[in-house]
Design a protein around this motif. Structure first.
Motif, PDB file in Angstrom:
ATOM      1  N   GLU A  36     -26.761  -3.292 -18.450  1.00 35.94           N
ATOM      2  CA  GLU A  36     -27.849  -3.339 -19.433  1.00 35.94           C
ATOM      3  C   GLU A  36     -27.873  -2.067 -20.278  1.00 35.94           C
ATOM      4  O   GLU A  36     -28.080  -2.119 -21.493  1.00 35.94           O
ATOM      5  CB  GLU A  36     -29.199  -3.511 -18.728  1.00 35.94           C
ATOM      6  N   MET A  37     -27.689  -0.927 -19.633  1.00 39.07           N
ATOM      7  CA  MET A  37     -27.676   0.347 -20.356  1.00 39.07           C
ATOM      8  C   MET A  37     -26.495   0.396 -21.328  1.00 39.07           C
ATOM      9  O   MET A  37     -26.638   0.851 -22.467  1.00 39.07           O
ATOM     10  CB  MET A  37     -27.583   1.520 -19.380  1.00 39.07           C
ATOM     11  N   ILE A  38     -25.346  -0.070 -20.875  1.00 41.94           N
ATOM     12  CA  ILE A  38     -24.155  -0.068 -21.728  1.00 41.94           C
ATOM     13  C   ILE A  38     -24.350  -1.005 -22.906  1.00 41.94           C
ATOM     14  O   ILE A  38     -23.996  -0.675 -24.042  1.00 41.94           O
ATOM     15  CB  ILE A  38     -22.902  -0.431 -20.906  1.00 41.94           C
ATOM     16  N   GLN A  39     -24.934  -2.173 -22.649  1.00 34.48           N
ATOM     17  CA  GLN A  39     -25.195  -3.135 -23.723  1.00 34.48           C
ATOM     18  C   GLN A  39     -26.143  -2.544 -24.766  1.00 34.48           C
ATOM     19  O   GLN A  39     -25.963  -2.727 -25.961  1.00 34.48           O
ATOM     20  CB  GLN A  39     -25.783  -4.419 -23.135  1.00 34.48           C
ATOM     21  N   LYS A  40     -27.156  -1.816 -24.291  1.00 35.66           N
ATOM     22  CA  LYS A  40     -28.171  -1.272 -25.189  1.00 35.66           C
ATOM     23  C   LYS A  40     -27.678  -0.045 -25.960  1.00 35.66           C
ATOM     24  O   LYS A  40     -27.932   0.093 -27.151  1.00 35.66           O
ATOM     25  CB  LYS A  40     -29.412  -0.907 -24.385  1.00 35.66           C
ATOM     26  N   TYR A  41     -26.967   0.871 -25.274  1.00 35.42           N
ATOM     27  CA  TYR A  41     -26.621   2.160 -25.885  1.00 35.42           C
ATOM     28  C   TYR A  41     -25.130   2.352 -26.163  1.00 35.42           C
ATOM     29  O   TYR A  41     -24.772   3.237 -26.925  1.00 35.42           O
ATOM     30  CB  TYR A  41     -27.094   3.311 -24.986  1.00 35.42           C
ATOM     31  N   GLY A  42     -24.267   1.611 -25.494  1.00 36.72           N
ATOM     32  CA  GLY A  42     -22.832   1.796 -25.640  1.00 36.72           C
ATOM     33  C   GLY A  42     -22.273   2.627 -24.498  1.00 36.72           C
ATOM     34  O   GLY A  42     -22.964   3.460 -23.914  1.00 36.72           O
ATOM     35  N   ILE A  43     -21.009   2.408 -24.185  1.00 38.99           N
ATOM     36  CA  ILE A  43     -20.387   3.044 -23.015  1.00 38.99           C
ATOM     37  C   ILE A  43     -20.316   4.558 -23.151  1.00 38.99           C
ATOM     38  O   ILE A  43     -20.569   5.291 -22.195  1.00 38.99           O
ATOM     39  CB  ILE A  43     -18.999   2.434 -22.708  1.00 38.99           C
ATOM     40  N   ASP A  44     -19.987   5.070 -24.328  1.00 43.84           N
ATOM     41  CA  ASP A  44     -19.881   6.522 -24.493  1.00 43.84           C
ATOM     42  C   ASP A  44     -21.230   7.204 -24.335  1.00 43.84           C
ATOM     43  O   ASP A  44     -21.326   8.273 -23.735  1.00 43.84           O
ATOM     44  CB  ASP A  44     -19.258   6.880 -25.843  1.00 43.84           C
ATOM     45  N   THR A  45     -22.279   6.602 -24.856  1.00 44.90           N
ATOM     46  CA  THR A  45     -23.615   7.195 -24.735  1.00 44.90           C
ATOM     47  C   THR A  45     -24.050   7.227 -23.279  1.00 44.90           C
ATOM     48  O   THR A  45     -24.568   8.245 -22.804  1.00 44.90           O
ATOM     49  CB  THR A  45     -24.636   6.412 -25.585  1.00 44.90           C
ATOM     50  N   VAL A  46     -23.817   6.133 -22.559  1.00 44.44           N
ATOM     51  CA  VAL A  46     -24.193   6.095 -21.134  1.00 44.44           C
ATOM     52  C   VAL A  46     -23.364   7.102 -20.346  1.00 44.44           C
ATOM     53  O   VAL A  46     -23.886   7.834 -19.500  1.00 44.44           O
ATOM     54  CB  VAL A  46     -24.046   4.665 -20.563  1.00 44.44           C
ATOM     55  N   ARG A  47     -22.074   7.169 -20.639  1.00 48.18           N
ATOM     56  CA  ARG A  47     -21.211   8.131 -19.944  1.00 48.18           C
ATOM     57  C   ARG A  47     -21.675   9.563 -20.214  1.00 48.18           C
ATOM     58  O   ARG A  47     -21.801  10.371 -19.294  1.00 48.18           O
ATOM     59  CB  ARG A  47     -19.760   7.946 -20.386  1.00 48.18           C
ATOM     60  N   LEU A  48     -21.941   9.884 -21.474  1.00 50.50           N
ATOM     61  CA  LEU A  48     -22.427  11.233 -21.814  1.00 50.50           C
ATOM     62  C   LEU A  48     -23.756  11.519 -21.127  1.00 50.50           C
ATOM     63  O   LEU A  48     -23.988  12.621 -20.638  1.00 50.50           O
ATOM     64  CB  LEU A  48     -22.585  11.382 -23.329  1.00 50.50           C
ATOM     65  N   TYR A  49     -24.633  10.526 -21.089  1.00 54.14           N
ATOM     66  CA  TYR A  49     -25.934  10.717 -20.429  1.00 54.14           C
ATOM     67  C   TYR A  49     -25.748  11.030 -18.951  1.00 54.14           C
ATOM     68  O   TYR A  49     -26.352  11.959 -18.425  1.00 54.14           O
ATOM     69  CB  TYR A  49     -26.823   9.478 -20.591  1.00 54.14           C
ATOM     70  N   ILE A  50     -24.919  10.250 -18.286  1.00 54.60           N
ATOM     71  CA  ILE A  50     -24.698  10.463 -16.843  1.00 54.60           C
ATOM     72  C   ILE A  50     -24.125  11.854 -16.591  1.00 54.60           C
ATOM     73  O   ILE A  50     -24.538  12.548 -15.672  1.00 54.60           O
ATOM     74  CB  ILE A  50     -23.785   9.364 -16.264  1.00 54.60           C
ATOM     75  N   LEU A  51     -23.199  12.268 -17.432  1.00 52.81           N
ATOM     76  CA  LEU A  51     -22.580  13.577 -17.250  1.00 52.81           C
ATOM     77  C   LEU A  51     -23.524  14.711 -17.641  1.00 52.81           C
ATOM     78  O   LEU A  51     -23.464  15.795 -17.061  1.00 52.81           O
ATOM     79  CB  LEU A  51     -21.297  13.672 -18.081  1.00 52.81           C
ATOM     80  N   TYR A  52     -24.409  14.464 -18.612  1.00 49.28           N
ATOM     81  CA  TYR A  52     -25.285  15.507 -19.124  1.00 49.28           C
ATOM     82  C   TYR A  52     -26.590  15.641 -18.335  1.00 49.28           C
ATOM     83  O   TYR A  52     -27.149  16.728 -18.226  1.00 49.28           O
ATOM     84  CB  TYR A  52     -25.607  15.230 -20.601  1.00 49.28           C
TER      85      TYR A  52
END
Length: 185
Positions: A36-52
Motif C-alpha cells: 500500500e505504501m509503495i502504491q501510494k508513494y512509490g518504491i524509491d520514496t518508501v525505500r528512502l523513508y525506511i532508510l532515513y
C-alpha cells in the motif's frame, strides 16, 4: 482526549483511558502493508523513508502525524528541480564559461566544491563503515540545500556546481535507484 494531565481522559466522557503500546505484528493485524505504501508513494520514496526514518538498530515508528515521508518527498522534488534547473540553464543558448564568474561567484563555486567533497567523504564513511544510511541521506539533503542556494551565474558557468549535482545523483543511486536513473538522463 486530554493529554496535559497525568492520566489521559476521554474528552466526551471524562473516563480514564488505558494506554498500551504494541510492536507491529502480522498476527495482531496492526502492521503497515508495504504494498500500500509503495502504491501510494512509490518504491524509491518508501525505500528512502525506511532508510532515513531510523538507524538500522532502531524500530521505525510508523506514525503518519510525525512521519518523515513528506520530508522525503520534498527532498526528491527539490533534487528533481535542481537537475531540471541545470538542464534549462544550460539549454538557454549561453555557452558556459567559468571566466565570466566574478570573485564572489568563484568563492561560491569553491564553497560548493568543498561541501561536495566533504559530503562524498561523509556519505562514503556512513555507507561503508558505519552503516548509518539515515545519516548518509541527511548529508545528501545538506548538499541539496547548498546547491539550491547557488546563484544563476554559478549554475550556468560553474563546473563545480555541475560536478556537485552529478555527485549528488550518483550518491543517491544506491538508496533511490529509479529516481537517480531518471535524474541522470
Amino acid at each position: 482526549m486530554q493529554v496535559f494531565c497525568p492520566d489521559p481522559l476521554h474528552a466526551g466522557t471524562s473516563e480514564k483511558l488505558e494506554i498500551t503500546w504494541e510492536k507491529m505484528s502480522k498476527s495482531k493485524h496492526n502492521g503497515i502493508d508495504p504494498a500500500e505504501m509503495i502504491q501510494k508513494y512509490g518504491i524509491d520514496t518508501v525505500r528512502l523513508y525506511i532508510l532515513y526514518a531510523a538507524p538500522p538498530q532502531q524500530d521505525i515508528l510508523w506514525d503518519i502525524k510525525t512521519d518523515a515521508i513528506p520530508g522525503v518527498l520534498r527532498w526528491q522534488v527539490r533534487l528533481w528541480a535542481l537537475v531540471t534547473k541545470l538542464i534549462d540553464t544550460r539549454n538557454s543558448g549561453v555557452t558556459p564559461s567559468p571566466d565570466l564568474l566574478n570573485k564572489k561567484e568563484k568563492g561560491e563555486a569553491k564553497k560548493i566544491w568543498q561541501i561536495k567533497n566533504n559530503t562524498v567523504s561523509q556519505v562514503t564513511t556512513y555507507m561503508t563503515e558505519d552503516f548509518l544510511l539515515n545519516a548518509a541521506i541527511a548529508q545528501l539533503m545538506g548538499l541539496t540545500n547548498t546547491l539550491s542556494q547557488a546563484s544563476p551565474q554559478v549554475i550556468l558557468h560553474s563546473a563545480e556546481y555541475e560536478d556537485g549535482l552529478a555527485a549528488l545523483c550518483v550518491m543517491t543511486a544506491p538508496m533511490a535507484p529509479y529516481l537517480a536513473s531518471e535524474l541522470w538522463r
